[in-house]
Design a protein around this motif. Structure first.
Motif, PDB file in Angstrom:
ATOM      1  N   GLN A 197     -21.517  -9.712  18.572  1.00 60.28           N
ATOM      2  CA  GLN A 197     -20.095  -9.664  18.892  1.00 60.28           C
ATOM      3  C   GLN A 197     -19.874  -9.695  20.404  1.00 60.28           C
ATOM      4  O   GLN A 197     -18.977 -10.382  20.908  1.00 60.28           O
ATOM      5  N   LEU A 198     -20.724  -8.960  21.147  1.00 65.11           N
ATOM      6  CA  LEU A 198     -20.642  -8.979  22.614  1.00 65.11           C
ATOM      7  C   LEU A 198     -20.850 -10.391  23.157  1.00 65.11           C
ATOM      8  O   LEU A 198     -20.136 -10.846  24.052  1.00 65.11           O
ATOM      9  N   PHE A 199     -21.860 -11.070  22.622  1.00 68.68           N
ATOM     10  CA  PHE A 199     -22.152 -12.423  23.088  1.00 68.68           C
ATOM     11  C   PHE A 199     -20.970 -13.357  22.828  1.00 68.68           C
ATOM     12  O   PHE A 199     -20.617 -14.177  23.681  1.00 68.68           O
ATOM     13  N   GLU A 200     -20.354 -13.222  21.659  1.00 64.64           N
ATOM     14  CA  GLU A 200     -19.215 -14.079  21.326  1.00 64.64           C
ATOM     15  C   GLU A 200     -18.024 -13.783  22.238  1.00 64.64           C
ATOM     16  O   GLU A 200     -17.351 -14.702  22.721  1.00 64.64           O
ATOM     17  N   GLU A 201     -17.766 -12.492  22.496  1.00 70.78           N
ATOM     18  CA  GLU A 201     -16.633 -12.105  23.329  1.00 70.78           C
ATOM     19  C   GLU A 201     -16.773 -12.621  24.758  1.00 70.78           C
ATOM     20  O   GLU A 201     -15.778 -12.962  25.405  1.00 70.78           O
ATOM     21  N   HIS A 202     -18.008 -12.676  25.265  1.00 68.12           N
ATOM     22  CA  HIS A 202     -18.228 -13.068  26.667  1.00 68.12           C
ATOM     23  C   HIS A 202     -18.784 -14.481  26.806  1.00 68.12           C
ATOM     24  O   HIS A 202     -19.151 -14.887  27.918  1.00 68.12           O
ATOM     25  N   GLY A 203     -18.848 -15.215  25.696  1.00 65.51           N
ATOM     26  CA  GLY A 203     -19.298 -16.598  25.757  1.00 65.51           C
ATOM     27  C   GLY A 203     -20.736 -16.756  26.190  1.00 65.51           C
ATOM     28  O   GLY A 203     -21.077 -17.702  26.919  1.00 65.51           O
ATOM     29  N   ILE A 204     -21.602 -15.854  25.761  1.00 65.84           N
ATOM     30  CA  ILE A 204     -23.008 -15.856  26.176  1.00 65.84           C
ATOM     31  C   ILE A 204     -23.876 -16.517  25.115  1.00 65.84           C
ATOM     32  O   ILE A 204     -23.706 -16.289  23.912  1.00 65.84           O
ATOM     33  N   GLN A 205     -24.814 -17.349  25.568  1.00 64.10           N
ATOM     34  CA  GLN A 205     -25.783 -17.977  24.677  1.00 64.10           C
ATOM     35  C   GLN A 205     -27.192 -17.696  25.202  1.00 64.10           C
ATOM     36  O   GLN A 205     -27.782 -18.503  25.922  1.00 64.10           O
ATOM     37  N   PRO A 206     -27.751 -16.543  24.859  1.00 68.99           N
ATOM     38  CA  PRO A 206     -29.068 -16.172  25.376  1.00 68.99           C
ATOM     39  C   PRO A 206     -30.178 -17.022  24.763  1.00 68.99           C
ATOM     40  O   PRO A 206     -30.005 -17.633  23.698  1.00 68.99           O
ATOM     41  N   ASP A 207     -31.304 -17.039  25.425  1.00 70.36           N
ATOM     42  CA  ASP A 207     -32.498 -17.728  24.928  1.00 70.36           C
ATOM     43  C   ASP A 207     -33.237 -16.751  24.004  1.00 70.36           C
ATOM     44  O   ASP A 207     -34.078 -15.968  24.450  1.00 70.36           O
ATOM     45  N   ILE A 208     -32.899 -16.779  22.720  1.00 70.19           N
ATOM     46  CA  ILE A 208     -33.464 -15.814  21.772  1.00 70.19           C
ATOM     47  C   ILE A 208     -34.888 -16.227  21.405  1.00 70.19           C
ATOM     48  O   ILE A 208     -35.114 -17.263  20.777  1.00 70.19           O
ATOM     49  N   ARG A 209     -35.843 -15.392  21.810  1.00 65.96           N
ATOM     50  CA  ARG A 209     -37.251 -15.699  21.559  1.00 65.96           C
ATOM     51  C   ARG A 209     -37.719 -15.131  20.219  1.00 65.96           C
ATOM     52  O   ARG A 209     -38.463 -15.776  19.496  1.00 65.96           O
ATOM     53  N   PHE A 210     -37.309 -13.892  19.924  1.00 65.04           N
ATOM     54  CA  PHE A 210     -37.660 -13.254  18.654  1.00 65.04           C
ATOM     55  C   PHE A 210     -36.446 -12.518  18.109  1.00 65.04           C
ATOM     56  O   PHE A 210     -35.567 -12.107  18.861  1.00 65.04           O
ATOM     57  N   GLU A 211     -36.440 -12.330  16.802  1.00 64.32           N
ATOM     58  CA  GLU A 211     -35.445 -11.486  16.157  1.00 64.32           C
ATOM     59  C   GLU A 211     -36.192 -10.424  15.352  1.00 64.32           C
ATOM     60  O   GLU A 211     -36.968 -10.749  14.459  1.00 64.32           O
ATOM     61  N   LEU A 212     -35.954  -9.151  15.679  1.00 69.12           N
ATOM     62  CA  LEU A 212     -36.685  -8.047  15.052  1.00 69.12           C
ATOM     63  C   LEU A 212     -35.715  -6.957  14.626  1.00 69.12           C
ATOM     64  O   LEU A 212     -34.730  -6.683  15.312  1.00 69.12           O
TER      65      LEU A 212
END
Length: 290
Positions: free
Chosen positions: A203-218
């Motif tokens: 939700q934070l990423f969507e609110e601030h328009g952020i697209q991080p380089d997601i390496r892993f999901e844990l």
């Protein structure tokens, strides 16, 4: 109406096994099987699928289980109300929890409950936000800790705003910063915490328009911290989980404070025992400032 049969079907649905249900209820397996068969005869349709891979409910069984759980909950509530009129606090409450609550809050809250209300039995069921909400809707639990949503299906008691912090290793370019901007998160590989339900970080990423380089999901927070410690990326975790992180890591606040809001979700008509748990939880948090 046989509540014993209802309790047996409820336990079979929970553990997905006649044998395990029999062990949990101190019955023989044949008694459990006989009770389910009797219920199926009374209702006129099959409730469970019996096969080598285990026990599952039929579609009709799932529908009936929702109604049966309501009956069992009301029966429990009746007994608790009777005890309350006698000046006693007794009964059983089932509570949905997630990891940070179970490690940071529950031990002390349960200690207080056992001290003040020794006749109240507490059962815990651990999951993520989505699972806890589903358990509430299906009647598997009486109340549950969740990240606050705006659902009209529950009564929600607000408990705590828990800061979200950026966790970095001593080899990260962000290590010496006093605060982190959301744009900084796009500069290094990111390890995404993953769980069901309302996802505060996404939700934070969507609110601030952020697209991080997601390496892993844990899902496991200790695994995330291990990845960050080994310089495999940065992450975001709640402050409640970060009071004893490895020395080579830092938990840095954001330039704009961000939080997850933890609440206790309940049905609108709580049993006396569940009310005592909610009151104890609120009072302990106010006194301890956790």
């Amino acid at each position: 109406m046989s509540l014993v049969k209802y309790e047996i079907l409820n336990k079979v649905a929970e553990v997905k096994s006649f044998t395990k249900a029999a062990d949990a209820l101190a019955l023989t397996q044949s008694a459990v099987s006989h009770a389910i068969t009797n219920l199926e005869s009374e209702f006129g349709f099959l409730l469970v699928n019996r096969n080598r891979s285990g026990i599952t409910l039929t579609t009709e069984g799932e529908t009936m289980l929702l109604a049966i759980r309501k009956v069992l909950q009301e029966n429990e509530k009746v007994h608790q109300e009777a005890a309350s009129l006698l000046g006693l606090a007794k009964g059983t409450i089932k509570i949905g929890i997630f990891k940070s609550v179970s490690t940071k809050w529950l031990p002390e809250i349960i200690r207080l409950m056992e001290k003040n209300y020794p006749e109240i039995q507490i059962q815990l069921k651990e999951g993520d936000y989505l699972e806890i909400e589903q358990w509430l809707l299906s009647g598997e639990i009486d109340c549950g800790f969740i990240n606050i949503t705006h659902s009209s299906q529950f009564h929600i008691i607000s408990l705590k705003k828990d800061r979200l912090l950026c966790v970095v290793s001593d080899q990260s370019a962000l290590y010496h910063q006093k605060t982190v901007s959301f744009e900084d998160l796009e500069k290094e590989p990111f390890i995404m915490p993953t769980y069901g339900g309302y996802h505060d970080i996404k939700q934070l990423f969507e609110e601030h328009g952020i697209q991080p380089d997601i390496r892993f999901e844990l899902m496991d927070e200790s695994a995330i911290l291990s990845m960050v410690t080994h310089h495999l990326g940065i992450s975001i975790l709640p402050e409640m989980l970060l009071d004893s992180i490895p020395q080579e890591l830092r938990a840095i606040p954001f330039q704009v404070d961000s939080y997850r809001s933890i609440g206790l979700a309940t049905r609108y008509h709580l049993s006396p025992a569940a009310k005592k748990f909610a009151e104890t939880t609120q009072a302990w948090l106010q006194d301890s400032d956790k």
